[in-house]
Design a protein around this motif. Structure first.
Motif, PDB file in Angstrom:
ATOM      1  N   GLU B   5      25.321  12.097  31.269  1.00 23.93           N
ATOM      2  CA  GLU B   5      23.947  12.272  30.795  1.00 23.93           C
ATOM      3  C   GLU B   5      23.433  12.481  32.272  1.00 23.93           C
ATOM      4  O   GLU B   5      22.405  13.589  32.399  1.00 23.93           O
ATOM      5  N   VAL B   8      24.090  16.259  33.111  1.00 18.05           N
ATOM      6  CA  VAL B   8      23.262  17.239  32.045  1.00 18.05           C
ATOM      7  C   VAL B   8      21.832  17.000  32.764  1.00 18.05           C
ATOM      8  O   VAL B   8      21.245  18.034  32.736  1.00 18.05           O
ATOM      9  N   LEU B   9      21.283  15.788  33.036  1.00 16.55           N
ATOM     10  CA  LEU B   9      19.917  15.817  33.396  1.00 16.55           C
ATOM     11  C   LEU B   9      19.873  16.780  34.782  1.00 16.55           C
ATOM     12  O   LEU B   9      18.858  17.316  35.106  1.00 16.55           O
ATOM     13  N   ALA B  12      19.790  20.409  34.073  1.00 19.15           N
ATOM     14  CA  ALA B  12      18.816  20.918  33.439  1.00 19.15           C
ATOM     15  C   ALA B  12      17.609  20.891  34.464  1.00 19.15           C
ATOM     16  O   ALA B  12      16.857  22.061  34.509  1.00 19.15           O
ATOM     17  N   LEU B  40      26.585  18.746  24.362  1.00 19.74           N
ATOM     18  CA  LEU B  40      25.196  18.604  24.965  1.00 19.74           C
ATOM     19  C   LEU B  40      24.512  17.942  23.770  1.00 19.74           C
ATOM     20  O   LEU B  40      23.532  17.305  23.941  1.00 19.74           O
ATOM     21  N   PHE B  44      21.938  15.197  23.331  1.00 19.53           N
ATOM     22  CA  PHE B  44      20.550  15.271  23.449  1.00 19.53           C
ATOM     23  C   PHE B  44      20.371  16.173  21.983  1.00 19.53           C
ATOM     24  O   PHE B  44      20.801  17.388  22.168  1.00 19.53           O
ATOM     25  N   LYS B  47      16.770  20.669  22.748  1.00 21.61           N
ATOM     26  CA  LYS B  47      16.350  21.039  24.059  1.00 21.61           C
ATOM     27  C   LYS B  47      15.165  20.228  24.566  1.00 21.61           C
ATOM     28  O   LYS B  47      15.097  19.861  25.763  1.00 21.61           O
ATOM     29  N   LEU B  50      15.672  16.840  25.884  1.00 19.32           N
ATOM     30  CA  LEU B  50      16.296  17.030  27.223  1.00 19.32           C
ATOM     31  C   LEU B  50      15.114  17.123  28.206  1.00 19.32           C
ATOM     32  O   LEU B  50      15.171  16.389  29.392  1.00 19.32           O
ATOM     33  N   GLU B  53      13.176  13.931  28.352  1.00 20.26           N
ATOM     34  CA  GLU B  53      13.833  12.631  29.015  1.00 20.26           C
ATOM     35  C   GLU B  53      14.088  12.899  30.697  1.00 20.26           C
ATOM     36  O   GLU B  53      13.523  11.955  31.450  1.00 20.26           O
TER      37      GLU B  53
END
Lengths: 218, 218
Positions: B5, B8-9, B12, B40, B44, B47, B50, B53
DNA sequence: GTATATCTTGGTCATATGACCAAACAAGAG
DNA sequence: CTCTTGTTTGGTCATATGACCAAGATATAC
């Protein structure tokens, strides 16, 4: 520019400002302009060409408006204050083209990007001219980086578009004047605002030289 | 937060900053994170989730960092200067979550919007606390609208993200200090900066009270 | 070592999107 | 009236997009 093109550019400015360029579809643009997607395509081959046209026109108009606002003022500080007022007024209550210029430049690619950058340079040159004139007149304290003064002033007004809508207690002129007053004389009690209130040692410094039209913000 | 995660964050934040939320696809996000779109989606669901978050975490971290930077300072002005430095540092050289907070808030809808607004309010309350403390200590000149001081300072640093990348001649600390110096003491020769340089009539005012770590910008 | 929970794979699906066009239509010039 | 130029219509086309899932793989617990 035909009347229809003007309508299209108008709704494009509004939608690009409200939703952003990427999140606005050509169908939305066409509907808002009262035409079908094909008609929009006839005038602007791509969505990006519409954005570019909007930004270039907007930037040129803004340069002219600010230049005119500067010309009628006499002293460097009055020119700066007037330019700040005009800049903020265009941004928050003029058409949407300048907002789009500031916040959607990322979506412009290729040669148009360079053209718009040149327009920006022309606008910044206006500011640097004023600032250098102020230095020449001995109005700016020594040791300051003039670019930082410009970045501070223009950054504050550019960002104002983010909060102004929700906070309409002020007129654009009041906001611009407040920003000018604070950054010119300081928010500290030991800045000229405070010092003048505390003593009459320097009577030659007149706040009214700058705030001469009576609508200074409180 | 699992390691995945976090990855990913991270991507992003980078992609939302580079291309904007609307222009970034979930496939790009997945590829950049080294996984397939389905994975993904497992973490999440949408989109936007995400984005939310990312923004909430980033905002909470920023609040904590600025709060910590304030705590170690003694005087209200030093707190403000330190907060400004920390704010700009997070924005231009920290992770991308704060940039996304500032520039992609438009894409957040529904309940998350209100939650993020509450975090913003908490951050602004930090600033208003400092400003009121400065007023209480008699450091702010009379007649100023404190919100305008906050809008000026935070607007200038928030906008800095737009030009800083192309203009790395300054450190974030230099920029923040320059903004603070100009807005606290004024860019005018008749502001405290100029007056102090011109006379020793007010020896109790020490610029070094504020610039005490030697890296003030030139 | 088996069972359970967690995560990934590789792909599908309905819809949205930007670009485009052939044909119909409108308006003005001669 | 007719020709020409400019404009709009209503739609197509290939692709991109966000969301989603059944089946398989991996890790963890006991």
């Amino acid at each position: 520019m035909t009347k229809q093109e003007g309508i299209v550019l108008g709704v494009a400015g509004r939608l690009f400002r409200e939703k952003g360029f990427a999140a606005t579809t050509v169908r939305e643009l066409a509907t808002a302009a009262g035409m079908l997607p094909g008609s929009l395509h006839y005038r602007f081959p791509t969505k990006e060409s519409l954005l570019v046209e909007l930004m270039e026109r907007g930037m040129m108009q803004a340069i002219e408006r600010v230049r005119a606002a500067i010309e009628v003022e006499d002293t460097p500080l009055n020119k700066m204050r007037s330019a700040l007022r005009e800049h903020l007024s265009i941004l928050v209550e003029g058409d949407d083209a300048i907002y789009v210029n500031l916040y959607e430049f990322r979506s412009v690619t290729g040669a148009a990007r360079a053209r718009i950058l040149r327009l920006r340079d022309a606008y910044e040159a206006l500011w640097d001219g004023m600032l250098h004139a102020a230095v020449g007149a001995g109005l700016i304290r020594a040791g300051l980086d003039l670019r930082m003064v410009r970045f501070l002033l223009l950054g504050a007004v550019n960002w104002s578009a983010q909060w102004y809508e929700e906070n309409q207690n002020y007129t654009p002129g009041e906001v611009a004047d407040a920003f000018f007053s604070i950054s010119a004389f300081g928010f500290c009690n030991d800045g000229v605002g405070g010092l003048l209130a505390q003593s009459a040692e320097r009577p030659e410094v007149q706040l009214t030289d700058v705030f001469d039209d009576g609508d200074r913000s409180g």
